[in-house]
Design a protein around this motif. Structure first.
Motif, PDB file in Angstrom:
ATOM      1  N   ASP A  69      -5.438  72.653  14.074  1.00 54.92           N
ATOM      2  CA  ASP A  69      -5.653  73.173  12.720  1.00 54.92           C
ATOM      3  C   ASP A  69      -7.046  72.780  12.219  1.00 54.92           C
ATOM      4  O   ASP A  69      -7.384  71.595  12.147  1.00 54.92           O
ATOM      5  N   TYR A  71      -4.832  67.770  11.567  1.00 56.37           N
ATOM      6  CA  TYR A  71      -3.619  66.975  11.785  1.00 56.37           C
ATOM      7  C   TYR A  71      -3.701  65.581  11.168  1.00 56.37           C
ATOM      8  O   TYR A  71      -2.678  65.021  10.763  1.00 56.37           O
ATOM      9  N   SER A 117       1.219  75.259   4.378  1.00 52.97           N
ATOM     10  CA  SER A 117      -0.057  75.578   3.766  1.00 52.97           C
ATOM     11  C   SER A 117       0.086  75.482   2.232  1.00 52.97           C
ATOM     12  O   SER A 117       0.536  74.458   1.731  1.00 52.97           O
ATOM     13  N   GLY A 152       2.450  69.105  11.539  1.00 49.98           N
ATOM     14  CA  GLY A 152       1.117  69.683  11.522  1.00 49.98           C
ATOM     15  C   GLY A 152       0.794  70.299  12.868  1.00 49.98           C
ATOM     16  O   GLY A 152       1.564  70.186  13.825  1.00 49.98           O
ATOM     17  N   ALA A 199       1.688  71.642   7.625  1.00 48.04           N
ATOM     18  CA  ALA A 199       0.285  72.058   7.692  1.00 48.04           C
ATOM     19  C   ALA A 199      -0.413  72.059   6.340  1.00 48.04           C
ATOM     20  O   ALA A 199      -0.997  73.060   5.911  1.00 48.04           O
ATOM     21  N   LEU A 229      -8.231  74.173   9.151  1.00 47.78           N
ATOM     22  CA  LEU A 229      -8.153  74.175   7.692  1.00 47.78           C
ATOM     23  C   LEU A 229      -7.497  72.903   7.158  1.00 47.78           C
ATOM     24  O   LEU A 229      -8.009  72.276   6.218  1.00 47.78           O
ATOM     25  N   TYR A 230      -6.358  72.525   7.722  1.00 46.17           N
ATOM     26  CA  TYR A 230      -5.669  71.294   7.340  1.00 46.17           C
ATOM     27  C   TYR A 230      -5.486  70.449   8.601  1.00 46.17           C
ATOM     28  O   TYR A 230      -4.424  70.479   9.222  1.00 46.17           O
ATOM     29  N   THR A 259     -10.557  80.130   9.516  1.00 44.65           N
ATOM     30  CA  THR A 259      -9.953  78.804   9.322  1.00 44.65           C
ATOM     31  C   THR A 259      -8.462  78.816   9.624  1.00 44.65           C
ATOM     32  O   THR A 259      -7.869  77.758   9.811  1.00 44.65           O
ATOM     33  N   TYR A 260      -7.868  80.000   9.666  1.00 45.39           N
ATOM     34  CA  TYR A 260      -6.441  80.100   9.961  1.00 45.39           C
ATOM     35  C   TYR A 260      -6.157  80.064  11.465  1.00 45.39           C
ATOM     36  O   TYR A 260      -5.058  79.704  11.881  1.00 45.39           O
ATOM     37  N   GLN A 317     -12.263  71.825   2.121  1.00 44.67           N
ATOM     38  CA  GLN A 317     -11.361  72.923   1.760  1.00 44.67           C
ATOM     39  C   GLN A 317     -11.809  73.599   0.465  1.00 44.67           C
ATOM     40  O   GLN A 317     -11.823  74.834   0.375  1.00 44.67           O
ATOM     41  N   HIS A 342      -4.170  76.802  12.461  1.00 49.34           N
ATOM     42  CA  HIS A 342      -3.366  76.649  11.248  1.00 49.34           C
ATOM     43  C   HIS A 342      -2.143  77.567  11.226  1.00 49.34           C
ATOM     44  O   HIS A 342      -1.047  77.147  10.841  1.00 49.34           O
ATOM     45  N   ASP A 343      -2.307  78.813  11.638  1.00 49.77           N
ATOM     46  CA  ASP A 343      -1.210  79.782  11.571  1.00 49.77           C
ATOM     47  C   ASP A 343      -0.078  79.501  12.546  1.00 49.77           C
ATOM     48  O   ASP A 343       0.916  80.234  12.559  1.00 49.77           O
TER      49      ASP A 343
END
Length: 365
Positions: free
Chosen positions: A302, A307, A135, A298, A159, A304-305, A210-211, A168, A332-333
């Motif tokens: 996810d 793949y 992140s 990744g 990620a 937030l970010y 988003t996580y 974002q 994401h987490d």
């Protein structure tokens, strides 16, 4: 260097940001584990609301015999510039004992890395065997390879993207706005008074969605009411919640108990400024110029970010070791929670960094 895992600090002196602001008497906090033998340092970069205690938030992969084996490596993790867990940030008092607050300048990911570069020099570390981060930590990891390639043997990027996307920036700006709209924000000069906890909690509720993955959230909560509450009454009542609302409220309050709103704003703004192509001829040219051996990973869910952003990194980095996909409903987490998969990824990365196969490979776990 203290390698007992205790929280320690290093004063790196006055620091000037890439935008030209000077922060006086900067301190970087860190924790380290394992014997330092000169060429065995692994630098861990934490995420937005993380800190230097990687043995806590990454406990499943850091320790004797684990993927980040402290019997083999000296693992170092700093608290980022702008943070609130020992390093200089908005809550840091000036020479008169007054918190910097609004006088703490806007910083970039590159500023964070430049400060960390001075920090490792102060510790007597001449070279880093590997830099690993996810992140916001992944953004710092990329910048390490581009800013100081002569000091880094290999990087593991988790990620993150090559730059902040408009989506974002939009979602992160909404979080900043939630904090700034809190009546207690006072332009960032609330220290010594009531902190903007409502705004910080609201920002965390936005961010947490988003996580985590949409599938995970829906499977856990669906449309269930919070126990003892009824969100389907004749009139809307903020005290009558769905279960997911209660969960997000809990996450928001929990963050206010351990994190500073000023640091949250400063670090989120740094993420908004993340763009490795800035001043380097664009993203693909910058990535192609990165010859530090790199592995990218990744998460398939996810938000937030996504793949595809890690796929973009893998297609364009100048010296790709491998690509890995973490399969998880968590979102994401997952790079923090999927310990078994992260164990395999880190071990594979360290093997490649020490002279594994020449051809880049994709790993699906």
């Amino acid at each position: 260097m203290d390698t007992t895992g205790a929280l320690s600090t290093v004063n790196i002196g006055d620091f000037t940001t890439e935008a030209g602001a000077t922060i006086e008497n900067v301190v970087i906090a860190y924790q380290a584990w394992g014997e330092f033998r000169g060429d065995n340092v692994i630098l861990i970069e934490h995420a937005l609301t993380g800190d230097s205690d990687a043995a806590d938030w990454w406990c499943g992969v850091l320790g004797p015999g684990l993927a980040l084996d402290t019997d083999r490596f000296c693992v170092v993790c700093t608290n980022v510039l702008g943070g609130c867990k020992g390093s200089t940030g908005p809550s840091t008092p000036d020479r008169n004992g007054v918190a910097l607050g609004s006088r703490f300048p806007a910083i970039s990911i590159r500023d964070q890395v430049a400060a960390e570069r001075i920090f490792i020099e102060k510790l007597g570390i001449e070279r880093v065997h590997a830099v690993i981060g996810g992140s916001m930590g992944g953004a710092r990891t990329l910048e390490w390879a581009l800013m100081f390639p002569e000091l880094v043997d290999a990087i593991l990027v988790l990620a993150v993207s090559a730059r902040a996307s408009a989506w974002q920036i939009g979602i992160q700006t909404a979080q900043i706005s939630a904090i700034e709209r809190d009546p207690n924000w006072n332009n960032g000069d609330y220290y010594g008074a009531t902190p903007p906890t409502d705004g910080l909690a609201a920002a965390r509720r936005i961010a947490h969605l988003t996580y985590r993955g949409e599938l995970e959230i829906d499977e856990r909560f669906g449309t269930q009411a919070q126990a003892g509450e009824n969100p389907l009454g004749p009139y809307r009542d903020s005290h009558q919640r769905f279960a997911v609302q209660s969960y997000l409220d809990y996450q928001g309050v929990k963050l206010t108990e351990r994190f500073d709103a000023g640091s949250y704003v400063a670090l989120t703004e740094a993420l908004n400024r993340h763009d490795i192509g800035r001043g380097r001829g664009g993203l693909n040219k910058a990535l192609a110029s990165c010859m530090v051996p790199a592995m990218v990973a990744g998460v398939d869910t996810d938000i937030l970010y996504p793949y595809h952003q890690q796929e973009h990194l893998s297609r364009n980095l100048g010296n790709l070791l491998a690509m890995a996909k973490i399969s998880s409903p968590v979102g994401h987490d997952a790079f923090l929670t999927e310990v078994r998969q992260m164990d395999r990824i880190i071990r594979h990365f360290l093997s490649l960094a020490q002279g594994g196969p020449d051809e880049a490979v994709e790993i699906v776990l």
